[in-house]
Design a protein around this motif. Structure first.
Motif, PDB file in Angstrom:
ATOM      1  N   ARG A 156       0.844  -1.191   0.000  1.00 37.70           N
ATOM      2  CA  ARG A 156       0.000   0.000   0.000  1.00 37.70           C
ATOM      3  C   ARG A 156       0.882   1.244   0.000  1.00 37.70           C
ATOM      4  NH1 ARG A 156      -5.163  -1.200   0.400  1.00 37.70           N
ATOM      5  NH2 ARG A 156      -5.617  -3.254   1.196  1.00 37.70           N
ATOM      6  N   LEU A 157       0.528   2.166  -0.846  1.00 34.28           N
ATOM      7  CA  LEU A 157       1.180   3.457  -0.840  1.00 34.28           C
ATOM      8  C   LEU A 157       0.166   4.477  -1.315  1.00 34.28           C
ATOM      9  CD1 LEU A 157       2.507   4.460  -4.009  1.00 34.28           C
ATOM     10  CD2 LEU A 157       3.050   2.072  -3.681  1.00 34.28           C
ATOM     11  N   ASP A 158       0.469   5.699  -1.085  1.00 38.23           N
ATOM     12  CA  ASP A 158      -0.437   6.756  -1.509  1.00 38.23           C
ATOM     13  C   ASP A 158      -0.407   6.825  -3.028  1.00 38.23           C
ATOM     14  OD1 ASP A 158      -1.868   9.054  -2.015  1.00 38.23           O
ATOM     15  OD2 ASP A 158      -0.782  10.273  -0.555  1.00 38.23           O
ATOM     16  N   TRP A 159      -1.536   6.590  -3.667  1.00 38.32           N
ATOM     17  CA  TRP A 159      -1.602   6.568  -5.125  1.00 38.32           C
ATOM     18  C   TRP A 159      -1.165   7.898  -5.734  1.00 38.32           C
ATOM     19  CZ3 TRP A 159      -4.696  10.213  -7.253  1.00 38.32           C
ATOM     20  CH2 TRP A 159      -5.732  10.718  -6.470  1.00 38.32           C
ATOM     21  N   ARG A 160      -1.259   8.963  -4.961  1.00 39.32           N
ATOM     22  CA  ARG A 160      -0.864  10.275  -5.478  1.00 39.32           C
ATOM     23  C   ARG A 160       0.620  10.323  -5.831  1.00 39.32           C
ATOM     24  NH1 ARG A 160      -3.987  10.570  -1.276  1.00 39.32           N
ATOM     25  NH2 ARG A 160      -6.064  11.400  -1.444  1.00 39.32           N
ATOM     26  N   SER A 161       1.419   9.467  -5.202  1.00 40.91           N
ATOM     27  CA  SER A 161       2.851   9.432  -5.524  1.00 40.91           C
ATOM     28  C   SER A 161       3.096   8.920  -6.941  1.00 40.91           C
ATOM     29  CB  SER A 161       3.604   8.557  -4.516  1.00 40.91           C
ATOM     30  OG  SER A 161       3.238   7.187  -4.682  1.00 40.91           O
ATOM     31  N   ARG A 162       2.106   8.293  -7.554  1.00 38.72           N
ATOM     32  CA  ARG A 162       2.239   7.766  -8.917  1.00 38.72           C
ATOM     33  C   ARG A 162       1.772   8.753  -9.981  1.00 38.72           C
ATOM     34  NH1 ARG A 162       0.662   1.412  -8.114  1.00 38.72           N
ATOM     35  NH2 ARG A 162       2.082   1.108  -6.384  1.00 38.72           N
ATOM     36  N   VAL A 163       1.188   9.862  -9.568  1.00 35.76           N
ATOM     37  CA  VAL A 163       0.666  10.834 -10.528  1.00 35.76           C
ATOM     38  C   VAL A 163       1.751  11.354 -11.477  1.00 35.76           C
ATOM     39  CG1 VAL A 163      -0.348  13.153 -10.738  1.00 35.76           C
ATOM     40  CG2 VAL A 163      -1.384  11.447  -9.212  1.00 35.76           C
ATOM     41  N   PRO A 164       2.941  11.762 -11.015  1.00 41.87           N
ATOM     42  CA  PRO A 164       3.957  12.253 -11.966  1.00 41.87           C
ATOM     43  C   PRO A 164       4.342  11.203 -13.022  1.00 41.87           C
ATOM     44  CG  PRO A 164       4.558  12.859  -9.732  1.00 41.87           C
ATOM     45  CD  PRO A 164       3.392  11.907  -9.628  1.00 41.87           C
ATOM     46  N   PHE A 165       4.471   9.962 -12.620  1.00 43.29           N
ATOM     47  CA  PHE A 165       4.799   8.888 -13.573  1.00 43.29           C
ATOM     48  C   PHE A 165       3.725   8.787 -14.643  1.00 43.29           C
ATOM     49  CE2 PHE A 165       4.006   4.496 -14.870  1.00 43.29           C
ATOM     50  CZ  PHE A 165       5.211   4.198 -15.497  1.00 43.29           C
ATOM     51  N   TRP A 166       2.456   8.738 -14.226  1.00 43.61           N
ATOM     52  CA  TRP A 166       1.365   8.583 -15.175  1.00 43.61           C
ATOM     53  C   TRP A 166       1.156   9.847 -16.004  1.00 43.61           C
ATOM     54  CZ3 TRP A 166       0.137   4.289 -17.088  1.00 43.61           C
ATOM     55  CH2 TRP A 166       0.314   3.135 -16.336  1.00 43.61           C
ATOM     56  N   GLN A 167       1.447  11.005 -15.448  1.00 43.49           N
ATOM     57  CA  GLN A 167       1.389  12.240 -16.233  1.00 43.49           C
ATOM     58  C   GLN A 167       2.359  12.139 -17.406  1.00 43.49           C
ATOM     59  OE1 GLN A 167      -0.574  15.322 -15.420  1.00 43.49           O
ATOM     60  NE2 GLN A 167      -0.170  15.312 -17.623  1.00 43.49           N
ATOM     61  N   ASP A 168       3.573  11.678 -17.131  1.00 46.98           N
ATOM     62  CA  ASP A 168       4.582  11.529 -18.174  1.00 46.98           C
ATOM     63  C   ASP A 168       4.155  10.497 -19.228  1.00 46.98           C
ATOM     64  OD1 ASP A 168       7.193  11.971 -19.381  1.00 46.98           O
ATOM     65  OD2 ASP A 168       7.735  10.005 -18.576  1.00 46.98           O
ATOM     66  N   ILE A 169       3.688   9.336 -18.790  1.00 44.38           N
ATOM     67  CA  ILE A 169       3.269   8.275 -19.720  1.00 44.38           C
ATOM     68  C   ILE A 169       2.126   8.767 -20.609  1.00 44.38           C
ATOM     69  CG2 ILE A 169       2.089   6.037 -19.881  1.00 44.38           C
ATOM     70  CD1 ILE A 169       4.992   5.687 -19.226  1.00 44.38           C
ATOM     71  N   LEU A 170       1.135   9.375 -20.007  1.00 41.78           N
ATOM     72  CA  LEU A 170      -0.037   9.798 -20.768  1.00 41.78           C
ATOM     73  C   LEU A 170       0.258  10.996 -21.666  1.00 41.78           C
ATOM     74  CD1 LEU A 170      -2.684   9.152 -18.012  1.00 41.78           C
ATOM     75  CD2 LEU A 170      -2.218   7.745 -20.035  1.00 41.78           C
ATOM     76  N   ASP A 171       1.176  11.864 -21.251  1.00 42.04           N
ATOM     77  CA  ASP A 171       1.605  12.963 -22.116  1.00 42.04           C
ATOM     78  C   ASP A 171       2.330  12.415 -23.349  1.00 42.04           C
ATOM     79  OD1 ASP A 171       0.561  14.887 -20.437  1.00 42.04           O
ATOM     80  OD2 ASP A 171       2.509  15.475 -19.590  1.00 42.04           O
ATOM     81  N   ARG A 172       3.159  11.410 -23.139  1.00 45.19           N
ATOM     82  CA  ARG A 172       3.934  10.836 -24.252  1.00 45.19           C
ATOM     83  C   ARG A 172       3.070  10.024 -25.208  1.00 45.19           C
ATOM     84  NH1 ARG A 172       9.870   9.341 -22.603  1.00 45.19           N
ATOM     85  NH2 ARG A 172      10.187  10.796 -20.891  1.00 45.19           N
ATOM     86  N   LYS A 176      -6.211   4.924 -10.035  1.00 44.54           N
ATOM     87  CA  LYS A 176      -6.582   6.164  -9.343  1.00 44.54           C
ATOM     88  C   LYS A 176      -5.711   7.316  -9.828  1.00 44.54           C
ATOM     89  CE  LYS A 176      -8.190   3.836  -5.186  1.00 44.54           C
ATOM     90  NZ  LYS A 176      -7.875   3.532  -3.785  1.00 44.54           N
ATOM     91  N   ALA A 177      -4.420   7.065  -9.989  1.00 43.41           N
ATOM     92  CA  ALA A 177      -3.512   8.105 -10.481  1.00 43.41           C
ATOM     93  C   ALA A 177      -3.863   8.490 -11.917  1.00 43.41           C
ATOM     94  CB  ALA A 177      -2.065   7.630 -10.387  1.00 43.41           C
ATOM     95  N   ILE A 178      -4.189   7.516 -12.742  1.00 41.80           N
ATOM     96  CA  ILE A 178      -4.581   7.782 -14.131  1.00 41.80           C
ATOM     97  C   ILE A 178      -5.843   8.633 -14.164  1.00 41.80           C
ATOM     98  CG2 ILE A 178      -5.490   6.688 -16.231  1.00 41.80           C
ATOM     99  CD1 ILE A 178      -3.508   4.328 -15.532  1.00 41.80           C
ATOM    100  N   ARG A 179      -6.789   8.289 -13.335  1.00 40.39           N
ATOM    101  CA  ARG A 179      -8.038   9.047 -13.266  1.00 40.39           C
ATOM    102  C   ARG A 179      -7.768  10.503 -12.849  1.00 40.39           C
ATOM    103  NH1 ARG A 179     -12.646   6.411  -9.712  1.00 40.39           N
ATOM    104  NH2 ARG A 179     -11.096   6.833  -8.120  1.00 40.39           N
ATOM    105  N   GLN A 180      -6.810  10.700 -11.951  1.00 38.03           N
ATOM    106  CA  GLN A 180      -6.447  12.054 -11.518  1.00 38.03           C
ATOM    107  C   GLN A 180      -5.806  12.837 -12.666  1.00 38.03           C
ATOM    108  OE1 GLN A 180      -6.922  13.585  -8.538  1.00 38.03           O
ATOM    109  NE2 GLN A 180      -5.906  15.444  -9.249  1.00 38.03           N
TER     110      GLN A 180
END
Length: 127
Positions: free
Chosen positions: A22-38, A56-60
């Protein structure tokens, strides 16, 4: 018939994996921002979504991105579903390598004996 690896992840080890990792899903937001931008993906299927932290991070990052998950562990699917995510019980071996998803997540490569080339990560900018 489930493989030995599927049975392993569907059983007690898979149940405890979700509790141990378990970890705070918000910590994954920068990774998914980069993937989805690319990739400019408009749809994502995360195979091996577990409790849904990546979804959850993707949805954010992209609230208009159609995002689904699947996992072989029923407990994980129940928890992800209870948090409002669209998830399904299923095996990576049931996924069509030519699926229409913009980004097909690749969480399970480490547990496959012989993954089909191209199955784990597929980007189609048209979707």
């Amino acid at each position: 018939m489930p493989t030995a690896q599927e049975q392993f992840w569907a059983g007690p080890f898979g149940d405890s994996y979700g509790k141990r990792n378990r970890l705070d899903w918000r910590s994954r937001v920068p990774f998914w921002q980069d993937i989805l931008d690319r990739t400019k993906a408009r749809s994502v299927l995360e195979v091996g979504c577990n409790i849904g932290s990546n979804l959850k991070a993707i949805r954010q990052v992209g609230p208009t991105i159609a995002a689904w998950g699947c996992d072989i562990n029923q407990s994980a699917i129940e928890e992800a579903s209870a948090s409002g995510l669209t998830v399904y019980y299923g095996s990576i071996l049931d996924i069509d390598a030519h699926s229409p998803f913009g980004y097909l997540g690749h969480q399970l490569l480490d547990v496959l004996d012989d993954p089909e080339p191209g199955l784990a990560c597929r980007v189609d900018r048209r979707r």
